[in-house]
Scaffold this motif. Structure first.
Motif, PDB file in Angstrom:
ATOM      1  N   UNK A 294       0.816  -1.218   0.000  1.00 28.00           N
ATOM      2  CA  UNK A 294       0.000   0.000   0.000  1.00 28.00           C
ATOM      3  C   UNK A 294       0.846   1.262   0.000  1.00 28.00           C
ATOM      4  N   UNK A 295       1.968   1.214   0.702  1.00 25.67           N
ATOM      5  CA  UNK A 295       2.765   2.433   0.876  1.00 25.67           C
ATOM      6  C   UNK A 295       3.879   2.579  -0.155  1.00 25.67           C
ATOM      7  N   UNK A 296       4.460   1.455  -0.585  1.00 25.78           N
ATOM      8  CA  UNK A 296       5.671   1.554  -1.400  1.00 25.78           C
ATOM      9  C   UNK A 296       5.621   0.882  -2.777  1.00 25.78           C
ATOM     10  N   UNK A 297       4.676  -0.014  -2.991  1.00 29.94           N
ATOM     11  CA  UNK A 297       4.657  -0.725  -4.264  1.00 29.94           C
ATOM     12  C   UNK A 297       4.232   0.191  -5.404  1.00 29.94           C
ATOM     13  N   UNK A 298       4.861   0.089  -6.562  1.00 31.92           N
ATOM     14  CA  UNK A 298       4.463   0.907  -7.722  1.00 31.92           C
ATOM     15  C   UNK A 298       3.100   0.480  -8.226  1.00 31.92           C
ATOM     16  N   UNK A 299       2.364   1.418  -8.734  1.00 31.62           N
ATOM     17  CA  UNK A 299       1.015   1.134  -9.237  1.00 31.62           C
ATOM     18  C   UNK A 299       0.949   1.353 -10.734  1.00 31.62           C
ATOM     19  N   UNK A 300       0.539   0.296 -11.439  1.00 29.04           N
ATOM     20  CA  UNK A 300       0.424   0.398 -12.907  1.00 29.04           C
ATOM     21  C   UNK A 300      -0.847   1.139 -13.278  1.00 29.04           C
TER      22      UNK A 300
END
Length: 300
Positions: A294-300
């Motif tokens: 939720x805080x750090x993963x990249x979002x496509x």
């Protein structure tokens, strides 16, 4: 001059010649490193890590297909411990050092039974990328996640990035179990089963969370195995953007070939004992995983 004196004199001459050749070899190595200096200025360093059986080898194979990337396979794994991690520094990635694979650095060395057929050809092919193409060099070893801080400190001035592979714990545990039960797999302990998988998976999350929280670094990419290898072009582009490189036609085609059977893979039946599944569900740190995503993963 007696015979013994002549022999002694000859031995002395041979020693002197040997010393001269040793000095010459040092000069050649120095010249070789200097010849790469203009390239070395633009090199960036990349370390691929993650809980074992999470796809670190798969992403290594993908990235090494790109003409600008050259990553070793557990090239310096023997330095990945508290007493030797200080030895891991940019000098080890000079070509004259990187391609001189030694036993004290890794088990995948010329004494390994698979060297001639697997690892020697691997490094020979990798070496062809130097010096004209490569801009990203580095290494893949799952347990580098234990040494984010140390590696970051030793490579910061040169420019360093990490890719942390995150995979569904069920698949990781199944893979641990499969290897543990395989009597022919001498590289894997018979007791490294699903319980070890949960422990390793949890610890990898803890280390990654602490690094991200403490350093506030933007040099770590949380790479979700399922998103990357499902063939999601947008997710691949996020990864390439993180690495500051563009896609290439042949690289993209290779990616599509790697991921073409994803639907069949996901539809396969997962055979897992209910007791094992209960243990995994009760002991895996899903809360921390979700916080990281939720805080750090990249979002496509």
């Amino acid at each position: 001059m007696s015979r013994s004196e002549k022999e002694f004199s000859r031995i002395t001459e041979i020693k002197m010649e040997l010393t001269k050749w040793q000095e010459k070899i040092k000069e050649i190595k120095l010249a070789l490193n200097q010849s790469y200096s203009s390239v070395n200025i633009r090199w960036k360093y990349l370390f691929v890590c993650g809980c074992p059986r999470s796809g670190t080898t798969a992403i290594l194979n993908l990235l090494n297909y790109h003409p600008l990337i050259a990553l070793g396979v557990e090239r310096y794994k023997h330095y990945a411990n508290k007493t030797l991690i200080h030895k891991l520094n940019p000098d080890l990635f000079q070509p004259s050092v990187f391609f001189d694979v030694r036993e004290e650095q890794t088990n995948l060395n010329p004494q390994h039974k698979g060297w001639e057929n697997q690892w020697k050809p691997f490094y020979e092919e990798l070496k062809e990328k130097f010096p004209k193409n490569t801009t990203i060099i580095g290494d893949k070893f799952p347990h580098y996640y234990e040494f984010y801080e140390e590696i970051n400190a030793q490579f910061t001035s040169a420019g360093v990035k990490f890719i942390f592979m995150l995979r569904d714990i069920i698949d990781v545990a199944l893979s641990y179990d499969a290897r543990a039960k395989n009597q022919k797999d001498i590289g894997w302990g018979r007791n490294r089963n699903y319980k070890f998988a949960v422990s390793d998976w949890n610890q990898s999350l803890i280390n990654t969370w602490n690094y991200l929280e403490n350093r506030k670094q933007e040099n770590l990419f949380i790479c979700e195995y399922e998103k990357l290898f499902s063939g999601d072009d947008r997710y691949l582009n996020l990864l390439l953007n993180f690495l500051d490189i563009n896609s290439e036609r042949e690289f993209f085609a290779y990616y599509k070939s790697m991921t073409q059977n994803w639907k069949k893979y996901k539809q396969r039946e997962k055979v897992i004992d209910q007791e094992e599944l209960t243990y995994i569900e009760q002991n895996s740190n899903y809360v921390l995983r979700d916080k990281i995503l939720q805080k750090y993963a990249p979002q496509a």
